[in-house]
Scaffold this motif. Structure first.
Motif, PDB file in Angstrom:
ATOM      1  N   TYR A  73      -5.215  14.927 -49.334  1.00  0.00           N
ATOM      2  CA  TYR A  73      -4.224  14.703 -50.397  1.00  0.00           C
ATOM      3  C   TYR A  73      -3.961  13.215 -50.514  1.00  0.00           C
ATOM      4  O   TYR A  73      -3.706  12.524 -49.517  1.00  0.00           O
ATOM      5  CB  TYR A  73      -2.923  15.439 -50.100  1.00  0.00           C
ATOM      6  CG  TYR A  73      -2.006  15.517 -51.302  1.00  0.00           C
ATOM      7  CD1 TYR A  73      -2.154  16.528 -52.241  1.00  0.00           C
ATOM      8  CD2 TYR A  73      -1.016  14.558 -51.510  1.00  0.00           C
ATOM      9  CE1 TYR A  73      -1.337  16.606 -53.356  1.00  0.00           C
ATOM     10  CE2 TYR A  73      -0.194  14.612 -52.623  1.00  0.00           C
ATOM     11  CZ  TYR A  73      -0.357  15.645 -53.533  1.00  0.00           C
ATOM     12  OH  TYR A  73       0.452  15.704 -54.641  1.00  0.00           O
ATOM     13  N   ASN A  74      -4.033  12.714 -51.750  1.00  0.00           N
ATOM     14  CA  ASN A  74      -3.872  11.291 -52.014  1.00  0.00           C
ATOM     15  C   ASN A  74      -2.443  10.999 -52.461  1.00  0.00           C
ATOM     16  O   ASN A  74      -2.001  11.449 -53.518  1.00  0.00           O
ATOM     17  CB  ASN A  74      -4.870  10.860 -53.104  1.00  0.00           C
ATOM     18  CG  ASN A  74      -4.729   9.387 -53.427  1.00  0.00           C
ATOM     19  OD1 ASN A  74      -4.135   8.629 -52.663  1.00  0.00           O
ATOM     20  ND2 ASN A  74      -5.277   8.983 -54.550  1.00  0.00           N
ATOM     21  N   LEU A  75      -1.727  10.233 -51.633  1.00  0.00           N
ATOM     22  CA  LEU A  75      -0.357   9.816 -51.953  1.00  0.00           C
ATOM     23  C   LEU A  75      -0.306   8.385 -52.486  1.00  0.00           C
ATOM     24  O   LEU A  75       0.769   7.778 -52.515  1.00  0.00           O
ATOM     25  CB  LEU A  75       0.517   9.934 -50.708  1.00  0.00           C
ATOM     26  CG  LEU A  75       0.754  11.365 -50.191  1.00  0.00           C
ATOM     27  CD1 LEU A  75       1.455  11.320 -48.842  1.00  0.00           C
ATOM     28  CD2 LEU A  75       1.564  12.162 -51.189  1.00  0.00           C
ATOM     29  N   ASN A  76      -1.437   7.862 -52.889  1.00  0.00           N
ATOM     30  CA  ASN A  76      -1.583   6.500 -53.406  1.00  0.00           C
ATOM     31  C   ASN A  76      -1.501   5.452 -52.293  1.00  0.00           C
ATOM     32  O   ASN A  76      -2.413   4.638 -52.148  1.00  0.00           O
ATOM     33  CB  ASN A  76      -0.563   6.188 -54.493  1.00  0.00           C
ATOM     34  CG  ASN A  76      -0.747   7.045 -55.722  1.00  0.00           C
ATOM     35  OD1 ASN A  76      -1.861   7.474 -56.025  1.00  0.00           O
ATOM     36  ND2 ASN A  76       0.333   7.317 -56.430  1.00  0.00           N
ATOM     37  N   PHE A  77      -0.425   5.457 -51.514  1.00  0.00           N
ATOM     38  CA  PHE A  77      -0.290   4.469 -50.447  1.00  0.00           C
ATOM     39  C   PHE A  77      -0.956   4.929 -49.163  1.00  0.00           C
ATOM     40  O   PHE A  77      -1.103   4.139 -48.218  1.00  0.00           O
ATOM     41  CB  PHE A  77       1.188   4.164 -50.188  1.00  0.00           C
ATOM     42  CG  PHE A  77       1.990   5.351 -49.736  1.00  0.00           C
ATOM     43  CD1 PHE A  77       2.129   5.636 -48.387  1.00  0.00           C
ATOM     44  CD2 PHE A  77       2.609   6.187 -50.661  1.00  0.00           C
ATOM     45  CE1 PHE A  77       2.866   6.723 -47.963  1.00  0.00           C
ATOM     46  CE2 PHE A  77       3.351   7.276 -50.249  1.00  0.00           C
ATOM     47  CZ  PHE A  77       3.475   7.558 -48.901  1.00  0.00           C
ATOM     48  N   VAL A  78      -1.357   6.194 -49.095  1.00  0.00           N
ATOM     49  CA  VAL A  78      -2.070   6.730 -47.946  1.00  0.00           C
ATOM     50  C   VAL A  78      -2.776   8.012 -48.379  1.00  0.00           C
ATOM     51  O   VAL A  78      -2.276   8.726 -49.259  1.00  0.00           O
ATOM     52  CB  VAL A  78      -1.107   7.016 -46.761  1.00  0.00           C
ATOM     53  CG1 VAL A  78      -0.097   8.083 -47.134  1.00  0.00           C
ATOM     54  CG2 VAL A  78      -1.874   7.415 -45.504  1.00  0.00           C
ATOM     55  N   GLN A  79      -3.938   8.302 -47.801  1.00  0.00           N
ATOM     56  CA  GLN A  79      -4.617   9.564 -48.041  1.00  0.00           C
ATOM     57  C   GLN A  79      -4.632  10.354 -46.738  1.00  0.00           C
ATOM     58  O   GLN A  79      -5.013   9.850 -45.673  1.00  0.00           O
ATOM     59  CB  GLN A  79      -6.048   9.365 -48.546  1.00  0.00           C
ATOM     60  CG  GLN A  79      -6.705  10.671 -48.969  1.00  0.00           C
ATOM     61  CD  GLN A  79      -7.741  10.510 -50.061  1.00  0.00           C
ATOM     62  OE1 GLN A  79      -7.874   9.437 -50.646  1.00  0.00           O
ATOM     63  NE2 GLN A  79      -8.460  11.562 -50.343  1.00  0.00           N
ATOM     64  N   LEU A  80      -4.219  11.633 -46.827  1.00  0.00           N
ATOM     65  CA  LEU A  80      -4.057  12.484 -45.664  1.00  0.00           C
ATOM     66  C   LEU A  80      -5.202  13.491 -45.573  1.00  0.00           C
ATOM     67  O   LEU A  80      -5.678  13.990 -46.601  1.00  0.00           O
ATOM     68  CB  LEU A  80      -2.734  13.244 -45.737  1.00  0.00           C
ATOM     69  CG  LEU A  80      -1.478  12.402 -45.972  1.00  0.00           C
ATOM     70  CD1 LEU A  80      -0.262  13.308 -46.132  1.00  0.00           C
ATOM     71  CD2 LEU A  80      -1.261  11.410 -44.833  1.00  0.00           C
ATOM     72  N   TYR A  81      -5.610  13.827 -44.338  1.00  0.00           N
ATOM     73  CA  TYR A  81      -6.695  14.786 -44.109  1.00  0.00           C
ATOM     74  C   TYR A  81      -6.284  15.754 -42.997  1.00  0.00           C
ATOM     75  O   TYR A  81      -5.659  15.360 -42.009  1.00  0.00           O
ATOM     76  CB  TYR A  81      -7.978  14.080 -43.665  1.00  0.00           C
ATOM     77  CG  TYR A  81      -8.480  13.018 -44.604  1.00  0.00           C
ATOM     78  CD1 TYR A  81      -9.462  13.300 -45.548  1.00  0.00           C
ATOM     79  CD2 TYR A  81      -7.992  11.709 -44.521  1.00  0.00           C
ATOM     80  CE1 TYR A  81      -9.943  12.317 -46.396  1.00  0.00           C
ATOM     81  CE2 TYR A  81      -8.464  10.718 -45.369  1.00  0.00           C
ATOM     82  CZ  TYR A  81      -9.438  11.038 -46.310  1.00  0.00           C
ATOM     83  OH  TYR A  81      -9.902  10.059 -47.145  1.00  0.00           O
ATOM     84  N   ALA A  82      -6.688  17.016 -43.151  1.00  0.00           N
ATOM     85  CA  ALA A  82      -6.463  18.002 -42.102  1.00  0.00           C
ATOM     86  C   ALA A  82      -7.554  19.062 -42.192  1.00  0.00           C
ATOM     87  O   ALA A  82      -7.909  19.500 -43.296  1.00  0.00           O
ATOM     88  CB  ALA A  82      -5.085  18.646 -42.236  1.00  0.00           C
ATOM     89  N   THR A  83      -8.092  19.482 -41.025  1.00  0.00           N
ATOM     90  CA  THR A  83      -9.144  20.501 -41.019  1.00  0.00           C
ATOM     91  C   THR A  83      -8.998  21.400 -39.796  1.00  0.00           C
ATOM     92  O   THR A  83      -8.393  21.029 -38.790  1.00  0.00           O
ATOM     93  CB  THR A  83     -10.564  19.881 -40.998  1.00  0.00           C
ATOM     94  OG1 THR A  83     -10.837  19.353 -39.696  1.00  0.00           O
ATOM     95  CG2 THR A  83     -10.708  18.777 -42.035  1.00  0.00           C
TER      96      THR A  83
END
Length: 342
Positions: free
Chosen positions: A240-250
């Motif tokens: 998910y792209n929050l503009n100031f950071v992109q988050l990843y989970a798997t």
């Protein structure tokens, strides 16, 4: 477009589009043939927990395994297009073709395809959806040197939880058209070649959100040795792209039959833009259970990469990875490298 997307086009051009090649062909406007590739060389110190010694020196592919290839597309009219791709891995440090001794000349991809408004059919040697989606849902893409998720999933020294190859010979893939950002695909090896591998995916890709689920069964390929009959794998990934950071989970679950081992891998990460540069951080934890002898152990791996683009085609990076197996001591890997896209 968001800042993170601007950075991503420099630091991961081949991990996202190049691995599968779908988006490039689907948006072509005319009959074309293109030569392309990505070369990556890294120098450093590399050691997994439990290894007797470190590997020190210059190696291939700090962030992505180097490759070159050729692809083309022909507009057949009426919304129908034909395409092809042939891609070869290459060791930049010594010029060797392939990923290891005896690997095929075009082991990355070698396929033909037909695309229409009703979807795409591809036939030949091709990267699996599981490998592509793993690269898409972690901040370090397809790195087999510094990505905790990729090393734990595919590299023997880090416990390799996923069996089979990252690409399948004689395989047939169908990918549906996008419906509101939702697509599905199925891939299977063709009957008669001795392999019986299959996978299915469901992907939602729209705006800042990317969600993917994969089911895979392999009966042939790397790691499928006696007494292993087959391995089942389930994978869920999101970014998910929050503009100031992109988050990843798997989350990954694998179960090998007859051999009696199961693995559960939990992974999270972030990409943080710093001007035109990016800081990538990731952590993976795998629990492995060998039911034949009731042995259970854990592996914890964490990595960080700082990437600086010199241009749209060239970037430099510095990486570090920590690795700890519950039955062995702590190990550290670090290095710096150069990537060039052409």
């Amino acid at each position: 477009m968001a800042k993170i997307h601007r950075i991503t086009k420099y630091i991961r051009p081949a991990c996202v589009a190049g691995l599968f090649g779908m988006s490039n062909l689907a948006h072509a406007q005319a009959s074309t043939v293109q030569l392309y590739g990505l070369l990556d060389s890294v120098i450093g110190n590399f050691k997994a927990s439990g290894d007797p010694s470190s590997v020190v020196g210059m190696l291939n592919g700090g962030q992505i395994t180097s490759f070159y290839g050729m692809r083309g597309i022909e507009d057949l009219g009426g919304g129908l297009k034909a395409g092809f791709a042939i891609e070869s891995y290459i060791f930049v440090n010594n010029g060797q073709v392939g990923r290891f001794a005896g690997d095929g000349a075009f082991s990355r991809n070698a396929y033909v395809e037909l695309a229409s408004p009703y979807g795409m059919i591809r036939m030949g040697r091709q990267v699996t959806p599981l490998f592509y989606i793993m690269a898409r849902t972690n901040p370090m893409g397809g790195s087999f040197r510094f990505s905790p998720l990729m090393t734990q999933s595919w590299i023997v020294n880090y416990g390799r939880t996923v069996l089979g190859d990252t690409g399948w010979d004689s395989s047939i893939l169908y990918q549906s058209p996008s419906l509101g950002g939702l697509t599905f695909s199925v891939q299977a090896t063709a009957p008669g070649n001795g392999a019986h591998d299959e996978t299915a995916t469901l992907v939602y890709d729209r705006g800042p959100l990317y969600l993917a689920g994969v089911i895979q069964r392999v009966r042939t390929g790397l790691g499928i040795v006696t007494p292993v009959d087959h391995q089942n794998a389930w994978y869920l990934g999101a970014s998910y792209n929050l503009n100031f950071v992109q988050l990843y989970a798997t989350y990954t679950h694998t179960a090998s039959f007859d051999f009696g081992s199961t693995n559960n891998t939990y992974h999270g990460g972030v990409t943080i833009p710093i001007g035109v540069s990016a800081l990538e951080l990731a952590y993976s934890r795998t629990n492995t259970r060998l039911s034949l002898n009731s042995v259970s152990y854990d592996r914890n791996t964490a990595g960080v990469t700082f990437d600086y683009p010199l241009s749209k085609r060239t970037d430099v990076y510095a990486s570090y990875m920590y690795d700890k197996l519950s039955t062995a001591g702590t190990s550290n890997s670090f290095g710096g490298g150069i990537r060039h896209r052409f």
